[in-house]
Design a protein around this motif. Structure first.
Motif, PDB file in Angstrom:
ATOM      1  N   THR A   1       7.788  16.323  -2.157  1.00 38.67           N
ATOM      2  CA  THR A   1       7.190  15.005  -1.949  1.00 38.67           C
ATOM      3  C   THR A   1       5.839  14.902  -2.657  1.00 38.67           C
ATOM      4  O   THR A   1       4.979  15.768  -2.516  1.00 38.67           O
ATOM      5  CB  THR A   1       6.999  14.734  -0.447  1.00 38.67           C
ATOM      6  OG1 THR A   1       8.259  14.878   0.207  1.00 38.67           O
ATOM      7  CG2 THR A   1       6.462  13.340  -0.214  1.00 38.67           C
ATOM      8  N   LYS A   2       5.676  13.840  -3.438  1.00 33.05           N
ATOM      9  CA  LYS A   2       4.443  13.641  -4.203  1.00 33.05           C
ATOM     10  C   LYS A   2       3.549  12.548  -3.634  1.00 33.05           C
ATOM     11  O   LYS A   2       2.355  12.511  -3.897  1.00 33.05           O
ATOM     12  CB  LYS A   2       4.784  13.290  -5.656  1.00 33.05           C
ATOM     13  CG  LYS A   2       5.706  14.280  -6.342  1.00 33.05           C
ATOM     14  CD  LYS A   2       5.109  15.685  -6.383  1.00 33.05           C
ATOM     15  CE  LYS A   2       6.049  16.665  -7.100  1.00 33.05           C
ATOM     16  NZ  LYS A   2       5.552  18.067  -7.017  1.00 33.05           N
ATOM     17  N   LYS A   3       4.137  11.638  -2.840  1.00 31.01           N
ATOM     18  CA  LYS A   3       3.364  10.519  -2.322  1.00 31.01           C
ATOM     19  C   LYS A   3       3.939  10.050  -0.994  1.00 31.01           C
ATOM     20  O   LYS A   3       5.162   9.910  -0.848  1.00 31.01           O
ATOM     21  CB  LYS A   3       3.373   9.356  -3.334  1.00 31.01           C
ATOM     22  CG  LYS A   3       2.620   8.120  -2.887  1.00 31.01           C
ATOM     23  CD  LYS A   3       1.102   8.359  -2.845  1.00 31.01           C
ATOM     24  CE  LYS A   3       0.339   7.092  -2.506  1.00 31.01           C
ATOM     25  NZ  LYS A   3      -1.129   7.284  -2.496  1.00 31.01           N
ATOM     26  N   ILE A   4       3.057   9.827  -0.005  1.00 29.67           N
ATOM     27  CA  ILE A   4       3.466   9.315   1.303  1.00 29.67           C
ATOM     28  C   ILE A   4       2.692   8.040   1.602  1.00 29.67           C
ATOM     29  O   ILE A   4       1.458   8.010   1.519  1.00 29.67           O
ATOM     30  CB  ILE A   4       3.214  10.351   2.416  1.00 29.67           C
ATOM     31  CG1 ILE A   4       4.117  11.576   2.231  1.00 29.67           C
ATOM     32  CG2 ILE A   4       3.461   9.723   3.786  1.00 29.67           C
ATOM     33  CD1 ILE A   4       3.905  12.643   3.274  1.00 29.67           C
ATOM     34  N   TYR A   5       3.422   6.982   1.932  1.00 29.31           N
ATOM     35  CA  TYR A   5       2.832   5.731   2.410  1.00 29.31           C
ATOM     36  C   TYR A   5       3.107   5.651   3.909  1.00 29.31           C
ATOM     37  O   TYR A   5       4.265   5.608   4.340  1.00 29.31           O
ATOM     38  CB  TYR A   5       3.457   4.531   1.703  1.00 29.31           C
ATOM     39  CG  TYR A   5       3.159   4.465   0.222  1.00 29.31           C
ATOM     40  CD1 TYR A   5       2.044   3.794  -0.260  1.00 29.31           C
ATOM     41  CD2 TYR A   5       4.003   5.079  -0.705  1.00 29.31           C
ATOM     42  CE1 TYR A   5       1.766   3.730  -1.615  1.00 29.31           C
ATOM     43  CE2 TYR A   5       3.753   5.022  -2.064  1.00 29.31           C
ATOM     44  CZ  TYR A   5       2.627   4.354  -2.516  1.00 29.31           C
ATOM     45  OH  TYR A   5       2.361   4.295  -3.867  1.00 29.31           O
ATOM     46  N   PHE A   6       2.045   5.624   4.685  1.00 25.36           N
ATOM     47  CA  PHE A   6       2.182   5.651   6.144  1.00 25.36           C
ATOM     48  C   PHE A   6       1.701   4.326   6.727  1.00 25.36           C
ATOM     49  O   PHE A   6       0.579   3.892   6.475  1.00 25.36           O
ATOM     50  CB  PHE A   6       1.364   6.818   6.710  1.00 25.36           C
ATOM     51  CG  PHE A   6       1.346   6.883   8.213  1.00 25.36           C
ATOM     52  CD1 PHE A   6       2.519   6.834   8.942  1.00 25.36           C
ATOM     53  CD2 PHE A   6       0.142   6.992   8.901  1.00 25.36           C
ATOM     54  CE1 PHE A   6       2.503   6.897  10.324  1.00 25.36           C
ATOM     55  CE2 PHE A   6       0.112   7.056  10.279  1.00 25.36           C
ATOM     56  CZ  PHE A   6       1.297   7.005  10.988  1.00 25.36           C
ATOM     57  N   TYR A   7       2.581   3.670   7.498  1.00 26.15           N
ATOM     58  CA  TYR A   7       2.257   2.391   8.141  1.00 26.15           C
ATOM     59  C   TYR A   7       2.393   2.558   9.651  1.00 26.15           C
ATOM     60  O   TYR A   7       3.398   3.069  10.142  1.00 26.15           O
ATOM     61  CB  TYR A   7       3.214   1.288   7.675  1.00 26.15           C
ATOM     62  CG  TYR A   7       3.161   1.013   6.192  1.00 26.15           C
ATOM     63  CD1 TYR A   7       2.384  -0.022   5.673  1.00 26.15           C
ATOM     64  CD2 TYR A   7       3.902   1.787   5.298  1.00 26.15           C
ATOM     65  CE1 TYR A   7       2.337  -0.277   4.316  1.00 26.15           C
ATOM     66  CE2 TYR A   7       3.865   1.550   3.934  1.00 26.15           C
ATOM     67  CZ  TYR A   7       3.079   0.519   3.449  1.00 26.15           C
ATOM     68  OH  TYR A   7       3.039   0.280   2.103  1.00 26.15           O
ATOM     69  N   TRP A   8       1.375   2.091  10.359  1.00 21.75           N
ATOM     70  CA  TRP A   8       1.408   2.168  11.817  1.00 21.75           C
ATOM     71  C   TRP A   8       1.027   0.815  12.379  1.00 21.75           C
ATOM     72  O   TRP A   8      -0.058   0.294  12.119  1.00 21.75           O
ATOM     73  CB  TRP A   8       0.453   3.254  12.313  1.00 21.75           C
ATOM     74  CG  TRP A   8       0.617   3.563  13.781  1.00 21.75           C
ATOM     75  CD1 TRP A   8       1.605   3.141  14.622  1.00 21.75           C
ATOM     76  CD2 TRP A   8      -0.253   4.366  14.577  1.00 21.75           C
ATOM     77  NE1 TRP A   8       1.422   3.636  15.881  1.00 21.75           N
ATOM     78  CE2 TRP A   8       0.281   4.395  15.887  1.00 21.75           C
ATOM     79  CE3 TRP A   8      -1.423   5.072  14.317  1.00 21.75           C
ATOM     80  CZ2 TRP A   8      -0.319   5.088  16.925  1.00 21.75           C
ATOM     81  CZ3 TRP A   8      -2.031   5.772  15.341  1.00 21.75           C
ATOM     82  CH2 TRP A   8      -1.476   5.784  16.644  1.00 21.75           C
ATOM     83  N   LEU A   9       1.934   0.232  13.159  1.00 21.83           N
ATOM     84  CA  LEU A   9       1.723  -1.086  13.762  1.00 21.83           C
ATOM     85  C   LEU A   9       1.521  -0.922  15.263  1.00 21.83           C
ATOM     86  O   LEU A   9       2.371  -0.335  15.943  1.00 21.83           O
ATOM     87  CB  LEU A   9       2.932  -1.996  13.512  1.00 21.83           C
ATOM     88  CG  LEU A   9       3.161  -2.550  12.103  1.00 21.83           C
ATOM     89  CD1 LEU A   9       3.457  -1.448  11.103  1.00 21.83           C
ATOM     90  CD2 LEU A   9       4.314  -3.549  12.120  1.00 21.83           C
ATOM     91  N   CYS A  10       0.399  -1.428  15.777  1.00 22.64           N
ATOM     92  CA  CYS A  10       0.113  -1.326  17.210  1.00 22.64           C
ATOM     93  C   CYS A  10      -0.340  -2.680  17.748  1.00 22.64           C
ATOM     94  O   CYS A  10      -1.036  -3.424  17.065  1.00 22.64           O
ATOM     95  CB  CYS A  10      -0.983  -0.292  17.474  1.00 22.64           C
ATOM     96  SG  CYS A  10      -0.402   1.414  17.342  1.00 22.64           S
ATOM     97  N   PRO A  11       0.024  -2.987  18.988  1.00 22.05           N
ATOM     98  CA  PRO A  11      -0.367  -4.276  19.559  1.00 22.05           C
ATOM     99  C   PRO A  11      -1.811  -4.319  20.044  1.00 22.05           C
ATOM    100  O   PRO A  11      -2.380  -5.396  20.190  1.00 22.05           O
ATOM    101  CB  PRO A  11       0.614  -4.460  20.725  1.00 22.05           C
ATOM    102  CG  PRO A  11       0.962  -3.066  21.133  1.00 22.05           C
ATOM    103  CD  PRO A  11       0.946  -2.251  19.880  1.00 22.05           C
TER     104      PRO A  11
END
Length: 565
Positions: free
Chosen positions: A434-444
Motif C-alpha cells: 500500500t502506497k497511499k491511504i485516504y481515511f474518512y471518519w464521520l461522526c455526529p
C-alpha cells in the motif's frame, strides 16, 4: 461496466445460479407429480399436489444452504484459501449475511406456498370422505385400505373428523405447525428495529432454528403424500382403469384394486451435511470459549466507549478481524461480535465497545465504568473470546491505494489497520504494498472523536518524523453540531491544531461530497485499483457502492468492500 463487473459481477452470477436452481427444482418437481403414478392422487387433490411438492423441494435446497453462511470458522478457512487464487471470489464470502437473509426470504416464500397448497389438500381429502357415494371416484379412492390400513391413498381415514383435528394429530400436521411458528418467530425477530433495539430477543428466538430443523427432518416421516406403487401401475394402468372403478378387484376384470404407498422422507439427505458442519462449528466455538482470557486493562473513553485489553494464549489475528465475546456473569448464552482494534504486531487483543444496550451496559457496570475508584484486577468479570473471524478489511494491504470510511463506532476495524500501518513503518517493513491511504471518519458529535484522537495524534507524529506525511490523508466530518460549537470552531479554526481532534488536519462540518472525493482520487491515481472499505450504515454503503461503479476516470478501478458481522 468494467467497475460494475468488478464490484457486482460475481455476486450477481452467484445469485442468478441460486435463483436458477430454485426455478429448476420447482419446475422439475411440479412436473414429477403429473405422471401416471400420481393420477389417482390428482383425482382427489388436483394440481394442488404439485403446488405443495414443488416448493417442498425448494425448501430442502434452501434449508441445506441456510446454515452454511453462518459457519464462521468454515468461511474464515475458505477465505484464507480462496484469496490466494482470487481476491474477487474471496470478497463474496464477506456477503455471507446478505446471502443468509436472501435464503431465509426464499424459505419463507416457499413455506407460504407449501402451506396454502396443503390447506387445499386437507380440505379436498376431507370432502372426498364426506361425499358418501360409491359412484364418486374420490370417495371410492378414499375407502381403499380400510381393512389393513396400509395401501390407503387418503390420509384422513374417517368422515367423523375434520381437517383441524387431523392437522394436530398427524406427524406431518403437527411438525408443520411447529416449523411454521418457529419460522415466523425467527423472521419477525430478525427485523432491523428489533435486532438493534432488543438484541436478546433476536438472539434467543434465532436459536429456534434447532426446533425448526428437528421438525423439518420429522415432517416427512408420516408419508402423507402417497401415490400408486410402481408394481401396481404395471398391472393397473390409471389411464385405462380409472373409468371402470366400480369393477376394481372383481372376478373377470383386468383392473385389480390399485395399491398406494407414501414417499420415503428425503429432507434429511439434504440437510444432514450442513447440520454436521454446523455441529462441528459449535464444537470449535465451545472449545475456544473454554480457553482462558485475562483482562489486562480497562479504559473508559468519552462518549460511553469502553476499551478492553485482553490476553489469550495462542491468539493470532489479522487487521480488521472480529471476535465474539461472552461474559458469563451477565449471560451464559449470549455472544456479541466486536471488531478488534488492536494490531497483529501488539501482544494483546483489544476491543472498543459502545454502550448502547442492556448487555453492553451490564458489561460497563461489571468493569467498574460507573465507579470513580480504580477497579481491582481480581474484581473484573471473566470473559470468553471466540475468534478471530475474517472480514473484508483483511485485504487492505493488497491494494496500492486504499479508502477507509468509518461512521461513528464503525471506525473500529480501521483502528487495527492504522495501528498496523504505524508498526510496519516503525519497523521499516519493506513489504508494504500500500502506497497511499485516504481515511474518512464521520461522526455526529464532537465527543465521538475523542477516544480515537490519541492514536491518530501518535500516528501523525510518527509519519511526520519519518517524512511520510503524504502516506496517510485523513478527513474528519462532524455531521451534526450546535450553534455554540460552530461559533467556537470559527474562532479556533486559524489555530495550528484542530480544536476538536488536536490534529493538523482540520475537522470539516457536514457530509463529504463523495463525487468530488472519488473524482480527485481517480485523477491522482490513474490506472490504479483502489480498495474502498466501509464500516457504517446501509445508506452510506449504497452511496459509496454507486460511486465505485460510476467513477472510472483515467482507468482507475474502485473495488467496494463493506464490513458485515
Amino acid at each position: 461496466m468494467g467497475n460494475f463487473a468488478a464490484n457486482e459481477g460475481l455476486s450477481i452470477f452467484v445469485i442468478l445460479v441460486w435463483l436458477g436452481i430454485n426455478v429448476f427444482l420447482f419446475v422439475h418437481f411440479y412436473l414429477a407429480f403429473l405422471v401416471e403414478r400420481y393420477y389417482y392422487t390428482r383425482v382427489i387433490l388436483g394440481h394442488a399436489l404439485s403446488w405443495a411438492r414443488a416448493p417442498a423441494a425448494c425448501l430442502n435446497f434452501n434449508c441445506m444452504l441456510i446454515l452454511l453462511p453462518i459457519c464462521r470458522n468454515l468461511l474464515s478457512f475458505l477465505r484464507g484459501s480462496i484469496q490466494y487464487c482470487s481476491r474477487t471470489a474471496a470478497r463474496q464470502l464477506d456477503r455471507n449475511l446478505t446471502f443468509h437473509k436472501l435464503v431465509a426470504y426464499m424459505i419463507a416464500l416457499h413455506t407460504a406456498i407449501h402451506i396454502i397448497a396443503h390447506l387445499f389438500n386437507f380440505e379436498r381429502f376431507m370432502d372426498s370422505q364426506l361425499m358418501i357415494n360409491s359412484s364418486y371416484l374420490p370417495y371410492v379412492l378414499s375407502q381403499i385400505g380400510n381393512n389393513d390400513n396400509r395401501s390407503y391413498l387418503n390420509p384422513i381415514r374417517t368422515n367423523e373428523t375434520n381437517p383441524t383435528i387431523v392437522m394436530f394429530t398427524t406427524i406431518a400436521g403437527l411438525t408443520g405447525v411447529v416449523i411454521t411458528l418457529a419460522l415466523i418467530l425467527i423472521i419477525t425477530s430478525s427485523m432491523e428495529v428489533i435486532r438493534r433495539s432488543y438484541f436478546e430477543v433476536f438472539w434467543f428466538t434465532h436459536h429456534l432454528f434447532i426446533v425448526f430443523f428437528i421438525g423439518l427432518v420429522l415432517h416427512g416421516v408420516g408419508r402423507i403424500v402417497r401415490g400408486q406403487t410402481l408394481e401396481s401401475v404395471k398391472v393397473h394402468n390409471p389411464d385405462e382403469c380409472h373409468s371402470r372403478f366400480e369393477t376394481w378387484g372383481k372376478n373377470g376384470t383386468d383392473c385389480p384394486e390399485p395399491v398406494f404407498a407414501g414417499n420415503p422422507p428425503m429432507t434429511w439427505k439434504w440437510v444432514v451435511g450442513p447440520m454436521i458442519l454446523y455441529v462441528c462449528e459449535r464444537l470449535v466455538r465451545f472449545y475456544r470459549s473454554q480457553q482462558k482470557v485475562v483482562i489486562t486493562k480497562v479504559v473508559m473513553h468519552p462518549s460511553k466507549t469502553l476499551e478492553l485489553q485482553m490476553k489469550k494464549k495462542g491468539f493470532k489475528m489479522e487487521v480488521g478481524q472480529y471476535v465474539f465475546i461472552k461474559c458469563p456473569s451477565i449471560s451464559q448464552l449470549e455472544w456479541h461480535p466486536f471488531t478488534l482494534t488492536s494490531a497483529p504486531e501488539e501482544d494483546h487483543l483489544s476491543v472498543h465497545i459502545r454502550i448502547v444496550g442492556d448487555w453492553t451496559q451490564a458489561l460497563y457496570t461489571a468493569c467498574g465504568g460507573d465507579k470513580t475508584v480504580v477497579q481491582d484486577a481480581w474484581a473484573l468479570p471473566k470473559v470468553a473470546v471466540d475468534g478471530p473471524f475474517g472480514t473484508a478489511s483483511e485485504d487492505v494491504f493488497r491494494y496500492e491505494v486504499v479508502m477507509l470510511v468509518g461512521a461513528g463506532i464503525g471506525v473500529t476495524p480501521f483502528a487495527s489497520v492504522l495501528k498496523s500501518v504505524w508498526y510496519k513503518h516503525v519497523q521499516e517493513n519493506k513489504n508494504v504494498f500500500t502506497k497511499k491511504i485516504y481515511f474518512y471518519w464521520l461522526c455526529p458529535e464532537t465527543q465521538a472523536f475523542e477516544w480515537f484522537a490519541d492514536l491518530l495524534q501518535s500516528l501523525e507524529r510518527q509519519m511526520m518524523e519519518k517524512d511520510m506525511s503524504d502516506f496517510l490523508s485523513y478527513n474528519f466530518y462532524l455531521t451534526r453540531w450546535k450553534d455554540a460549537e460552530a461559533a467556537h470552531w470559527r474562532v479556533q479554526y486559524q489555530a495550528e491544531d484542530d480544536p476538536i481532534t488536536g490534529l493538523k488536519q482540520k475537522t470539516r462540518y457536514g457530509k463529504p461530497n463523495w463525487d468530488k472525493e472519488f473524482s480527485t482520487i481517480s485523477t491522482q491515481h490513474p490506472g490504479s485499483k483502489v480498495g474502498v472499505f466501509l464500516c457504517g450504515p446501509t445508506a452510506l454503503a449504497k452511496a459509496l457502492g454507486k460511486q465505485c461503479i460510476s467513477h472510472t476516470e483515467s482507468g482507475t478501478e474502485f473495488i467496494f468492500n463493506k464490513e458485515n458481522f
